[in-house]
Design an enzyme around this catalytic site. Sequence first.
Site, mmCIF file in Angstrom:
data_model
loop_
_atom_site.group_PDB
_atom_site.id
_atom_site.type_symbol
_atom_site.label_atom_id
_atom_site.label_comp_id
_atom_site.label_asym_id
_atom_site.label_seq_id
_atom_site.Cartn_x
_atom_site.Cartn_y
_atom_site.Cartn_z
ATOM 1 C CE LYS A 183 -3.188 3.088 1.012
ATOM 2 N NZ LYS A 183 -2.209 4.190 1.063
ATOM 3 C CD GLU A 186 -2.697 9.989 2.037
ATOM 4 O OE1 GLU A 186 -3.301 8.911 2.208
ATOM 5 O OE2 GLU A 186 -3.101 11.074 2.458
ATOM 6 N N GLY A 240 4.991 4.021 10.853
ATOM 7 C CA GLY A 240 4.252 5.278 10.833
ATOM 8 C C GLY A 240 3.761 5.666 12.209
ATOM 9 C CB SER A 241 1.112 8.013 13.190
ATOM 10 O OG SER A 241 -0.079 7.429 12.691
ATOM 11 N N GLY A 245 -0.991 2.889 13.084
ATOM 12 C CA GLY A 245 -0.469 1.551 13.400
ATOM 13 C C GLY A 245 -1.419 0.789 14.302
ATOM 14 C CD GLU A 264 9.814 2.335 13.763
ATOM 15 O OE1 GLU A 264 9.135 3.203 14.370
ATOM 16 O OE2 GLU A 264 10.674 2.576 12.920
ATOM 17 C CB CYS A 301 11.048 6.315 14.143
ATOM 18 S SG CYS A 301 12.252 5.393 13.194
ATOM 19 C CD GLU A 392 7.040 10.439 17.324
ATOM 20 O OE1 GLU A 392 6.169 9.552 17.308
ATOM 21 O OE2 GLU A 392 8.040 10.423 16.591
#
Lengths: 509, 509
Positions: A183, A186, A240-241, A245, A264, A301, A392
């Site tokens: 995927k 975007e 990602g976030s 996630g 992650e 990250c 974060e």
Amino acid sequence: MITGKNYIGNKLSALGTISHKTINPKLNIENPTKFIEATSEEIEEAAQLASQAFKVYRKVSGKGKAAFLNAIADEILALDQELIDAYTTESGLPEGRAIGERGRTIMQLKSFADLVSKENWKNNSFDEAIPERQPLPKDDLRKTVIPLGPVVVFGASNFPLAFSTAGGDTASALAAGCPVILKAHEMHSGTSELVASAIIKAAEKTSMPNGVFSQLSGRGPVVGSALVNHPKVKAVGFTGSIGAGRAIFNLASMREEPIPVYAEMGSINPVVITPRAIDVRGEAIATNYASSITVGTGQFCTNPGLLITIEGDKTDDFIQDLAKKTVAIEPQCMLHPNIKAGFEKNGEIVSSQKGVKTVAKMEGEIKNNFAASQIVTVSGVDFLANAKIHQEVFGPFSLVVKSKDEAQLIEVIEALEGQLTGTIIAEKEDVENLIDIVDALSNRVGRIIFNGVPTGVEVCPSMHHGGPYPASSDSKFTSVGVDAIYRWVRPVSYQSFPTELLPESLKNN
Amino acid sequence: MITGKNYIGNKLSALGTISHKTINPKLNIENPTKFIEATSEEIEEAAQLASQAFKVYRKVSGKGKAAFLNAIADEILALDQELIDAYTTESGLPEGRAIGERGRTIMQLKSFADLVSKENWKNNSFDEAIPERQPLPKDDLRKTVIPLGPVVVFGASNFPLAFSTAGGDTASALAAGCPVILKAHEMHSGTSELVASAIIKAAEKTSMPNGVFSQLSGRGPVVGSALVNHPKVKAVGFTGSIGAGRAIFNLASMREEPIPVYAEMGSINPVVITPRAIDVRGEAIATNYASSITVGTGQFCTNPGLLITIEGDKTDDFIQDLAKKTVAIEPQCMLHPNIKAGFEKNGEIVSSQKGVKTVAKMEGEIKNNFAASQIVTVSGVDFLANAKIHQEVFGPFSLVVKSKDEAQLIEVIEALEGQLTGTIIAEKEDVENLIDIVDALSNRVGRIIFNGVPTGVEVCPSMHHGGPYPASSDSKFTSVGVDAIYRWVRPVSYQSFPTELLPESLKNN
């Protein structure tokens, strides 16, 4: 050469009507290509092709998979400047970073090729038969690992190459023997399409089955959710976030057949700095950390989002110095207007909490989508009282906690959620007093660094890139380094098996 | 010596008012002791104690943990006949089985003691620093594993010793450095309490921290759910039904901080029998399988619940013979009236599906809680059309599928849910034609057996006891054998660390 279409196996396809364009964040304009979101028919076809391909691909030899991975690396290099241009145009990152990240992507593909060209990564185990054992004979038992099945990988926003289409998740899954459905993120759909074309070319050149790789476009969660819920999909990789996630993890866990998700997610990567270190070399630490906080516009990250100190005059001076140095570094472009908006919103949330003071924030005119770095500070008591301050802020933003003493510093560490990394900045004379800090930190993180910075993740066998939730959804596995392959395989034992029917690598003890 | 109380750390406690008694299924009467369900205060105290104990226990050396595990084994043996009596009284299983299972339990404890007394199980990894590397120096990196934290273990109904209080899950978690909170199975609370007393004595004798082990009683899901949801709990081990295992998995996945659940759930353990094998030695196979189907009253997770054949006259004769031999074996007592009720209900559900015919069912008078074994048969077409026929009937019950040809036989395998084991019964001359069957089977199971029976799980490094969902909730991990320890640890990397602060096992390369 960028068409805006999906790859359903080796076929370009665009049956849908929903589309999006990527953005050039530096120029703050849309890029021209329309990317067509995959339809449910295309998703279904990609999943069925992957499942069919799995029947063939799982039996391809290690050397065959290595040839495929190496061919992907070659085809990516062959994309040459077109790829670098797509990368910089869609990410706002400089050309040097694009070339460096391409190098890392190539290196990752080649290191997985290297790994699977021999069989010892499978950690095969052999127990010989003991026919004369009493009261019961012991059978011959041999154990190896086999691939799980088709894997869905979500491209990451902040690594358009190294953690996207042909990034670490894809390379490790293909190396394991799992077809991949990607995927695409975007924000860099064009870069992703170019890399997908390289994978498809490599698959054709090395005679891999159609469906070993597909790539689907889509904005928002529709395409991703359908993929995660598809019964033919057996595992998911994500970078990602926490929000995205966790949503994927929840979907995967609630399936009739739950599947593993290796996500992650975020991390604030705490850095403990001792008073002695500040005393001896505060300025050097400030210089080093101003750089680590702002490198890649803080969009890593492993960005150090939290510095933990013990209060005192010298600590105050250090924080002032760190803040001054940080905001003096020239602002850089963020990946996307949405990332910039998130950075500002989350920065404001943390800054406006009780007891949080801004030490410095970059001022003056800043270009569209460029980030104003910021250093804030808070007392240990206020930090412990409010979990909102622990969140974060993705970008060049750091919070410095001033604990009143070492006991409170340890309380601060223990109050943290799971983290990818923890760092200790200390002097030799501190070492004997650091045992409790190391102990507390190791219980919260996946990697501990002594007198370094958390940014810069070495790709080697001893690297672990993962940590307790929410740093990752499964703290047992790494998403960087060759051990990442173990996410996509499971053990199988063969009992009393005729040699002819054993997998190649189990034929000889 | 059985008090009916909970162990909250090393203290016997019974603050609650809800209670249950165990049942002697052979005599079909209640045993005398009242077991008091743990209250929410007791659950909280056990969790807090475990969390406190973890801070100390995680730093106990491998040799220290080995001494603790070996002491548990000694204390279990010291319980002597009292334990054997409690076991047989609560399970309906014969004394020989009790003694055998105690032996296995002792062996498991000792093999984990052996494992952790050396450090090499941690698979430590070392990458040396390369200070002169260009463009950036490489740091020293070392990787080891550390324990996750307090673990909740659910005792299994069918292994009152080997998969209960001091069983494989507990032994592996304690070996890893994780405190254990045991939810005792309500069917053998007395046996569990005796074994818990042995663990507590061993913990005191070897100076382990209070809270390294607790055991709680409770009927139904209240106590277990509270434990799984407790924020101090970091992982769960379970052996039992799909329904209960999935409920625990769902709870754990939906926590604010999701935690891993290692659930070993049901399996029907398909057995493929070739026409040639039936032709050459049908009678011997029938004798062997009649025994495997009924051993332990069919109450094993590796019980062969599904035989897959290809239709033909000789196959019909074989099925008749198997059925006759199975029902001729003397009936045995089941573990509990509830297990018997489940066996009858599920057996009726499968038997009453379209196309399912009973070949033989034991008739005549059968004692309370003893099981009437049953063999049923169905065509490949009917089996493929109805997933209800694929469900486990826990007890001495087997379904024989008559596929019309090999292609349909493979379809039957591919239609199965994940399984612990798959078995192939074949002749030498069959081997070259078995590749597709082995391939299909290996994709559905965790262990493949050639010309044997799935019952009897060897405890050795090459044993994998686990499989794709729902055989287990995480197909990557085994619940039998020393590799079971890897469920309770996660990797941590140390970067540029001073030797004094490294874990012992990382100090020397």
